[in-house]
Design an enzyme around this catalytic site. Sequence first.
Site, PDB file in Angstrom:
ATOM      1  CB  VAL A   1      -0.838   0.049   1.367  1.00  3.82           C
ATOM      2  CG1 VAL A   1      -1.722   1.360   1.196  1.00  3.82           C
ATOM      3  CG2 VAL A   1      -2.043  -1.236   1.280  1.00  3.82           C
ATOM      4  CB  CYS A   2       0.824   4.412   0.196  1.00  4.04           C
ATOM      5  SG  CYS A   2       1.454   6.010   0.190  1.00  4.04           S
ATOM      6  CB  THR A   3       5.622   4.829   0.999  1.00  7.19           C
ATOM      7  OG1 THR A   3       5.034   4.880   1.949  1.00  7.19           O
ATOM      8  CG2 THR A   3       5.552   6.198   0.179  1.00  7.19           C
TER       9      THR A   3
END
Length: 330
Positions: free
Chosen positions: A108-110
């Site tokens: 998720v995301c970074t």
Amino acid sequence: MESRLVVMVGFDGIELIDVACVTSGFEHANRQGAVPPYRVVFATPVGRPVRSDTGLEVRGQGRLDGIEGRVDTLVVSGGLGHEAASANARLVGQVRRVAALSRRVASVCTGATVLAAAGLLDGRRVTTHWHYATELARRYPRVDVDPAPIYLRDGVVSTSGGVTAALDLTLAFVEEDHGPEVARRVAMGMVTYLHRPGDQAQVSLFTRVPRPEQVLVRRVVDHVVAHLDADLGTAGLAASAGVSERHLSRLFAEHVGRTPARFVRDARLEAASRLLVATREPLTDVARQCGFASAEALRQAFTPRFGLPPSRFRAEHTPRRGPGGTASVH
């Protein structure tokens, strides 16, 4: 009843929304009758609480190095602590080990930075939060980073964009596992739209263009977005705003960066692209709702913008149905 084990990896500096979208999404699926149900474990490096990037602490339910046996889904959270996490050799090694036990792996995301550090993204097309995409590509040249999509799937590895894109990816997993009806009920229960297609851009026209500070322009922009099927000619917009066409065009060029007509056209096309993927409405109805006189008028405007006619765009961007009627993730 056997359950699907979901391991959510956390570390100091996690983004709480990244975690909550995934854990709550799977729990809502259980409430909607997912069979087999999900069993979500929030695992931290040594089992101790981790501090989120807002300062709140989240207690781990287990140690990452204690995860053994078959894992259905491994998800690595993102957050401002992703740089330190990706530099933690012990954490990265445990992620690599648990990934080998997992049916599918996601970030998720970074969190993509941690997967990249583990070598799990080499040779794959991936995404991350658009703000960090350039740095991810620079640090890991063997990874094909695309900052645009909400989420991507390449083989058994899925990556998602920033923050709330985690919910779109989770809904896609639920639909893949349990079918579109369960995913629809989860979306309703979480008061969100049925998941956006993965190829939809993280940054849309309505967020990419700053909301104008100039009051008159802001009022016109809001009117356009709320009334795409109305007469939105520049003359009519100027008259309703009480200014000349020339003055309105000058204000739009200064505060929006495009003419009123161009803004109207872009807004209508983006709305049409969303309706094509999210609904099965006939092209004539999509055209009408978005302010085009006919399906042919929509096609003529749509094809140069997206490189495909509306019907092909819909076919290529709608999640494909796999065995048993479930949808595969793009």
